[in-house]
Write an enzyme that holds these catalytic residues in place. Structure first.
Site, PDB file in Angstrom:
ATOM      1  N   TRP A 187      72.159 -74.850 -94.549  1.00 32.35           N
ATOM      2  CA  TRP A 187      71.464 -75.362 -93.370  1.00 32.35           C
ATOM      3  C   TRP A 187      72.087 -76.716 -93.015  1.00 32.35           C
ATOM      4  O   TRP A 187      72.281 -77.552 -93.874  1.00 32.35           O
ATOM      5  CB  TRP A 187      69.958 -75.543 -93.621  1.00 32.35           C
ATOM      6  N   GLU A 228      70.849 -70.474 -92.519  1.00 33.40           N
ATOM      7  CA  GLU A 228      69.518 -70.812 -92.008  1.00 33.40           C
ATOM      8  C   GLU A 228      69.582 -71.532 -90.670  1.00 33.40           C
ATOM      9  O   GLU A 228      70.080 -72.650 -90.569  1.00 33.40           O
ATOM     10  CB  GLU A 228      68.809 -71.710 -93.043  1.00 33.40           C
ATOM     11  N   LYS A 230      67.702 -72.842 -86.903  1.00 30.14           N
ATOM     12  CA  LYS A 230      66.563 -73.684 -86.586  1.00 30.14           C
ATOM     13  C   LYS A 230      66.408 -73.820 -85.081  1.00 30.14           C
ATOM     14  O   LYS A 230      67.364 -73.647 -84.324  1.00 30.14           O
ATOM     15  CB  LYS A 230      66.819 -75.054 -87.225  1.00 30.14           C
ATOM     16  N   ASP A 261      63.379 -69.363 -92.045  1.00 30.07           N
ATOM     17  CA  ASP A 261      62.419 -70.378 -92.486  1.00 30.07           C
ATOM     18  C   ASP A 261      61.200 -70.246 -91.572  1.00 30.07           C
ATOM     19  O   ASP A 261      61.321 -70.342 -90.345  1.00 30.07           O
ATOM     20  CB  ASP A 261      63.051 -71.772 -92.381  1.00 30.07           C
ATOM     21  N   HIS A 264      60.639 -72.656 -88.651  1.00 29.57           N
ATOM     22  CA  HIS A 264      61.689 -72.939 -87.673  1.00 29.57           C
ATOM     23  C   HIS A 264      61.586 -72.175 -86.362  1.00 29.57           C
ATOM     24  O   HIS A 264      62.591 -71.906 -85.719  1.00 29.57           O
ATOM     25  CB  HIS A 264      63.061 -72.661 -88.296  1.00 29.57           C
ATOM     26  N   HIS A 288      62.603 -68.887 -96.324  1.00 35.58           N
ATOM     27  CA  HIS A 288      62.050 -70.184 -96.691  1.00 35.58           C
ATOM     28  C   HIS A 288      60.603 -70.131 -96.256  1.00 35.58           C
ATOM     29  O   HIS A 288      60.293 -70.344 -95.081  1.00 35.58           O
ATOM     30  CB  HIS A 288      62.796 -71.327 -96.001  1.00 35.58           C
ATOM     31  N   ASP A 296      57.371 -78.006 -87.060  1.00 36.88           N
ATOM     32  CA  ASP A 296      58.031 -77.688 -88.325  1.00 36.88           C
ATOM     33  C   ASP A 296      57.685 -78.746 -89.376  1.00 36.88           C
ATOM     34  O   ASP A 296      58.534 -79.505 -89.811  1.00 36.88           O
ATOM     35  CB  ASP A 296      59.555 -77.649 -88.062  1.00 36.88           C
ATOM     36  N   ASP A 298      56.483 -78.534 -92.517  1.00 38.32           N
ATOM     37  CA  ASP A 298      56.698 -78.276 -93.944  1.00 38.32           C
ATOM     38  C   ASP A 298      55.489 -78.597 -94.814  1.00 38.32           C
ATOM     39  O   ASP A 298      55.613 -79.229 -95.868  1.00 38.32           O
ATOM     40  CB  ASP A 298      57.958 -78.994 -94.438  1.00 38.32           C
ATOM     41  N   ASP A 328      59.902 -73.499 -99.182  1.00 37.53           N
ATOM     42  CA  ASP A 328      60.458 -74.724 -98.604  1.00 37.53           C
ATOM     43  C   ASP A 328      59.363 -75.524 -97.921  1.00 37.53           C
ATOM     44  O   ASP A 328      59.000 -75.239 -96.780  1.00 37.53           O
ATOM     45  CB  ASP A 328      61.580 -74.379 -97.606  1.00 37.53           C
TER      46      ASP A 328
HETATM   47  C1  RNT Z   1      65.409 -77.987 -92.859  1.00 41.76           C
HETATM   48  C2  RNT Z   1      65.572 -76.710 -93.592  1.00 41.76           C
HETATM   49  C3  RNT Z   1      66.130 -76.847 -94.973  1.00 41.76           C
HETATM   50  C4  RNT Z   1      65.548 -78.013 -95.758  1.00 41.76           C
HETATM   51  C5  RNT Z   1      65.948 -78.051 -97.213  1.00 41.76           C
HETATM   52  C6  RNT Z   1      65.634 -79.369 -97.848  1.00 41.76           C
HETATM   53  O1  RNT Z   1      64.723 -77.845 -91.671  1.00 41.76           O
HETATM   54  O2  RNT Z   1      64.363 -76.030 -93.620  1.00 41.76           O
HETATM   55  O3  RNT Z   1      65.966 -75.657 -95.649  1.00 41.76           O
HETATM   56  O4  RNT Z   1      64.163 -78.023 -95.698  1.00 41.76           O
HETATM   57  O5  RNT Z   1      67.270 -77.731 -97.349  1.00 41.76           O
HETATM   58 ZN    ZN Z   2      64.279 -74.289 -94.855  1.00 46.99          ZN
END
Ligand code: RNT
Ligand code: ZN
Length: 421
Positions: A187, A228, A230, A261, A264, A288, A296, A298, A328
């Site tokens: 990513w 990955e 986004k 993810d 995302h 993820h 986003d 997390d 993640d």
């Molecule tokens: C970032 C991505 C990525 C990170 C990690 C730390 O938006 O989701 O995967 O969260 O690599």
């Molecule tokens: Zn991620």
């Protein structure tokens, strides 16, 4: 403490209830014990790592909170991971990043190689876990105006290409040493805060850089790349070079994995619907699992609708064997070890609940246009006693049942984490 006998008897009752609708709880338990989660190291230390821990976190991602007891050294992080793993049933993997190299001298991102991950391989062998990898393309002065592999400057691109190549060597080393495939996830943050003039050239440069990175052949038994995409990042709102469609196509044309993810995407998009649209064309998926709250963000994964849908898609469409389920998220407002445990256990619970369904029967009903049955059964299933099966699963795996794990966290933070500051 939850009583062993109570768990057993509740399980026996649940087993009967499920048997009545043709569901074998023993089979589900067996199936769940084969699912490895890829648990992310970075929840343990707010993505600082050990290479340049004082550098600010960049790339448009952020951790908030300052709960005491953060892991600051390799020994503290592995100690915390060990604690977390002891509270999560089953055998799993740990996801690392270039940042987590344990070097004997100061090294830059492009210099670290397999030898700097020996610490982790030794630990993984002792712990009985696999290792997945992520090249780190952020938190470094060579991220110039949010660009790495797609930078207009060759010198910048070359630096990050080297980081990417090294990450493959490291991932291959994990696979060789631990006897299980290591997924190497890519990513990068590359993109613009404001509207670009040229959206095509950065994408072409990214393709070139990635092709250069994956040029060397490694045995897929040991390592495979995942990509990955986004939608946007903080400060990178208008344009992301590595968009979803970009990596979807890249993964398919290069016969690699595509990473989804859960954070995302636009909040109203159902990521679980993408699995079955990609799989007939693709080699496999990396997930993820994350929880976006309004954006986003997390947040720690919980047993919510989005997670339930992810689990159902994987189970009902029989995609588990081609999917690597990574976590993640990063939340520093709560105990970081508890965050791992909550996210991992919730993910496993969602999978178990999805497995505890008469899937073939429902597929048959669907093909016979019996939508009444489909709706009636799926709705009743929601209040079937899956919690009793989950408790039994935990008990058989020798991890605390129910909230007992929280007592252990309270003991651990007092005895270990709070003493760190
Ligand atoms: C970032 C991505 C990525 C990170 C990690 C730390 O938006 O989701 O995967 O969260 O690599
Ligand atoms: Zn991620």
């Amino acid at each position: 403490m939850v009583k062993e006998q109570e768990v057993k008897s509740a399980y026996e009752v649940a087993k009967e209830r499920y048997a009545e609708i043709g569901v074998d709880t023993e089979k589900a338990i067996e199936q769940l014990s084969k699912v490895k989660l890829s648990i992310h190291s970075w929840q343990g230390d707010d993505i600082h790592g050990f290479l340049n821990p004082d550098q600010e976190l960049t790339g448009g991602i952020g951790v908030s909170g300052n709960y005491p007891g953060i892991a600051r050294t390799p020994d503290e992080l592995t100690q915390d991971l060990h604690e977390g793993l002891s509270l999560i049933p089953g055998k799993h993997k740990i996801q690392l990043h270039t940042l987590y190299a344990v070097t004997d001298r100061k090294k830059d991102f492009d210099e670290v190689g397999p030898e700097d991950f020996k610490y982790w391989v030794d630990w993984a062998k002792e712990e009985g876990v696999g290792l997945d990898m992520n090249g780190t393309f952020f938190s470094h002065p060579k991220v110039k105006h949010n660009f790495t592999l797609a930078s207009p400057e060759k010198e910048i691109r070359d630096f990050w290409i080297k980081v990417g190549k090294q990450s493959r060597a490291i991932s291959n080393y994990f696979g060789e040493e631990l006897g299980q495939q290591s997924v190497n996830n890519f990513w990068i943050p590359d993109g613009f805060k404001d509207n670009p003039i040229d959206k095509l050239s950065p994408r072409k440069r990214l393709i070139e850089s990635l092709d250069e990175i994956i040029k060397e052949k490694y045995d897929e038994k040991n390592t495979i790349e995942a990509f990955e995409g986004k939608l946007f990042g903080t400060g990178i709102e208008s344009y992301t070079v590595g968009s979803h469609l970009f990596y979807n196509n890249y993964a398919i044309t290069r016969d690699k994995l595509w990473t989804i993810d859960a954070g995302h995407w636009h909040p109203t998009e159902d990521v679980s619907d993408k699995f079955s649209a990609f799989m007939p064309f693709g080699k496999g998926l990396m997930l993820h699992v994350s929880r976006p709250v309004r954006w986003d963000s997390d947040h720690v994964v919980i047993f919510d609708d989005a997670l339930v849908r992810i689990a159902r898609s994987l189970v009902r469409d029989d995609l588990l064997s081609k999917t690597n389920i990574g976590l993640d998220f990063f939340d520093a407002t709560i105990n970081r070890v508890a965050a791992w445990v909550i996210g991992a256990r919730s993910t496993q619970k969602a999978l178990l609940q999805a497995m505890l369904a008469p899937i073939d029967d429902l597929k048959k009903a669907e093909n016979e246009y019996d939508f009444t049955k489909r709706l009636a059964v799926t709705e009743e299933l929601k209040s079937f006693p899956f919690g009793a099966v989950w408790d039994e699963f935990c008990q058989r795996n020798n991890v605390p049942v129910g909230l007992d794990w929280m007592d252990e966290i309270r003991r651990y933070e007092k005895a270990v984490q709070f003493k760190r500051n």
